[in-house]
Design a protein around this motif. Sequence first.
Motif, PDB file in Angstrom:
ATOM      1  N   SER A 146       7.423   8.237   2.494  1.00 41.24           N
ATOM      2  CA  SER A 146       7.473   7.629   1.228  1.00 41.24           C
ATOM      3  C   SER A 146       7.862   5.896   1.344  1.00 41.24           C
ATOM      4  N   ILE A 147       8.571   5.329   2.110  1.00 41.46           N
ATOM      5  CA  ILE A 147       9.069   4.343   2.015  1.00 41.46           C
ATOM      6  C   ILE A 147       7.913   3.388   2.151  1.00 41.46           C
ATOM      7  N   PRO A 148       6.886   3.467   3.150  1.00 38.70           N
ATOM      8  CA  PRO A 148       5.785   2.474   3.430  1.00 38.70           C
ATOM      9  C   PRO A 148       4.784   2.659   2.152  1.00 38.70           C
ATOM     10  N   VAL A 149       4.746   3.816   1.781  1.00 36.12           N
ATOM     11  CA  VAL A 149       4.044   4.234   0.526  1.00 36.12           C
ATOM     12  C   VAL A 149       4.355   3.334  -0.770  1.00 36.12           C
ATOM     13  N   VAL A 150       5.667   3.482  -0.916  1.00 39.92           N
ATOM     14  CA  VAL A 150       6.152   2.596  -2.127  1.00 39.92           C
ATOM     15  C   VAL A 150       6.102   1.109  -1.894  1.00 39.92           C
ATOM     16  N   VAL A 151       6.289   0.759  -0.649  1.00 41.78           N
ATOM     17  CA  VAL A 151       6.271  -0.700  -0.300  1.00 41.78           C
ATOM     18  C   VAL A 151       4.714  -1.261  -0.527  1.00 41.78           C
ATOM     19  N   LEU A 152       3.851  -0.441   0.055  1.00 41.06           N
ATOM     20  CA  LEU A 152       2.351  -0.728  -0.267  1.00 41.06           C
ATOM     21  C   LEU A 152       1.973  -0.937  -1.539  1.00 41.06           C
ATOM     22  N   LEU A 153       2.427   0.250  -2.419  1.00 34.58           N
ATOM     23  CA  LEU A 153       2.088   0.331  -3.669  1.00 34.58           C
ATOM     24  C   LEU A 153       2.399  -0.931  -4.376  1.00 34.58           C
ATOM     25  N   THR A 154       3.837  -1.175  -4.365  1.00 35.47           N
ATOM     26  CA  THR A 154       4.540  -2.134  -4.796  1.00 35.47           C
ATOM     27  C   THR A 154       3.710  -3.736  -4.587  1.00 35.47           C
ATOM     28  N   ILE A 155       3.698  -3.935  -3.225  1.00 32.91           N
ATOM     29  CA  ILE A 155       2.571  -5.222  -2.858  1.00 32.91           C
ATOM     30  C   ILE A 155       1.105  -5.067  -3.468  1.00 32.91           C
ATOM     31  N   MET A 156       0.629  -4.161  -3.677  1.00 35.57           N
ATOM     32  CA  MET A 156      -0.616  -4.142  -4.186  1.00 35.57           C
ATOM     33  C   MET A 156      -0.463  -4.516  -5.804  1.00 35.57           C
ATOM     34  N   ILE A 157       0.372  -3.764  -6.331  1.00 31.37           N
ATOM     35  CA  ILE A 157       0.675  -3.885  -7.838  1.00 31.37           C
ATOM     36  C   ILE A 157       0.779  -5.498  -8.056  1.00 31.37           C
ATOM     37  N   LEU A 158       1.815  -5.976  -7.246  1.00 28.41           N
ATOM     38  CA  LEU A 158       2.325  -7.454  -7.380  1.00 28.41           C
ATOM     39  C   LEU A 158       0.893  -8.298  -7.245  1.00 28.41           C
ATOM     40  N   ILE A 159      -0.143  -7.882  -6.174  1.00 32.45           N
ATOM     41  CA  ILE A 159      -1.298  -8.533  -5.912  1.00 32.45           C
ATOM     42  C   ILE A 159      -2.169  -8.477  -7.313  1.00 32.45           C
ATOM     43  N   SER A 160      -2.518  -7.363  -7.812  1.00 36.43           N
ATOM     44  CA  SER A 160      -3.332  -7.112  -8.842  1.00 36.43           C
ATOM     45  C   SER A 160      -2.606  -8.006 -10.127  1.00 36.43           C
ATOM     46  N   SER A 161      -1.309  -8.040 -10.293  1.00 30.61           N
ATOM     47  CA  SER A 161      -0.690  -8.696 -11.373  1.00 30.61           C
ATOM     48  C   SER A 161      -0.985 -10.265 -11.398  1.00 30.61           C
ATOM     49  N   LYS A 162      -1.004 -10.725  -9.944  1.00 29.17           N
ATOM     50  CA  LYS A 162      -1.372 -12.093  -9.864  1.00 29.17           C
ATOM     51  C   LYS A 162      -2.786 -12.397 -10.198  1.00 29.17           C
ATOM     52  N   LYS A 163      -3.633 -11.624  -9.699  1.00 31.91           N
ATOM     53  CA  LYS A 163      -4.973 -11.767  -9.934  1.00 31.91           C
ATOM     54  C   LYS A 163      -5.305 -11.555 -11.496  1.00 31.91           C
ATOM     55  N   ALA A 164      -4.760 -10.790 -12.272  1.00 33.20           N
ATOM     56  CA  ALA A 164      -4.828 -10.816 -13.721  1.00 33.20           C
ATOM     57  C   ALA A 164      -4.316 -12.157 -14.253  1.00 33.20           C
ATOM     58  N   HIS A 165      -3.376 -12.506 -13.885  1.00 34.65           N
ATOM     59  CA  HIS A 165      -2.735 -14.169 -14.467  1.00 34.65           C
ATOM     60  C   HIS A 165      -3.506 -14.941 -14.202  1.00 34.65           C
ATOM     61  N   SER A 166      -4.230 -15.169 -12.972  1.00 36.43           N
ATOM     62  CA  SER A 166      -4.912 -16.086 -12.515  1.00 36.43           C
ATOM     63  C   SER A 166      -6.375 -16.123 -13.314  1.00 36.43           C
ATOM     64  N   SER A 167      -6.968 -14.974 -13.704  1.00 33.75           N
ATOM     65  CA  SER A 167      -8.211 -14.824 -14.252  1.00 33.75           C
ATOM     66  C   SER A 167      -7.965 -15.516 -15.716  1.00 33.75           C
ATOM     67  N   ILE A 168      -6.867 -15.338 -16.178  1.00 29.63           N
ATOM     68  CA  ILE A 168      -6.695 -15.923 -17.723  1.00 29.63           C
ATOM     69  C   ILE A 168      -6.229 -17.401 -17.933  1.00 29.63           C
ATOM     70  N   LYS A 169      -5.874 -18.047 -16.866  1.00 28.61           N
ATOM     71  CA  LYS A 169      -5.516 -19.283 -16.797  1.00 28.61           C
ATOM     72  C   LYS A 169      -6.570 -20.304 -16.940  1.00 28.61           C
TER      73      LYS A 169
END
Length: 111
Positions: A88-111
């Motif tokens: 569960s630890i690596p699953v949560v870590v990888l999920l968190t990293i991917m969600i943060l990356i997706s959030s960064k991509k979303a923000h960069s697309s609206i700027k």
Amino acid sequence: MTIFSIIMAATWLIAGVCVLMVGIKAGQGTLAKNKLIGIRTPELLASEEAWFKGHKAASPYLKISSVPLFIGGIICLFADDDLIGWVSIPVVVLLTIMILISSKKAHSSIK
């Protein structure tokens, strides 16, 4: 296979389906602005246009975010109860990293 491994596998697999569905709906432009689901930052909530444009850009990363959940669910079916926490630890870590990356991509697309 124990009841614990079945519960954890079901939890990870259901979460994976939910995250995948959010990614699919975001990519199709059908994820309506709402109070519960999506990348909920002030920048993306500022307008409908920002919401749809940001989520469309984040869609591939949201879809990929479901992969660790599916893998974790499958591993939980075969792992001993002692190992499920370690899975569960690596699953949560990888999920968190991917969600943060997706959030960064979303923000960069609206700027």
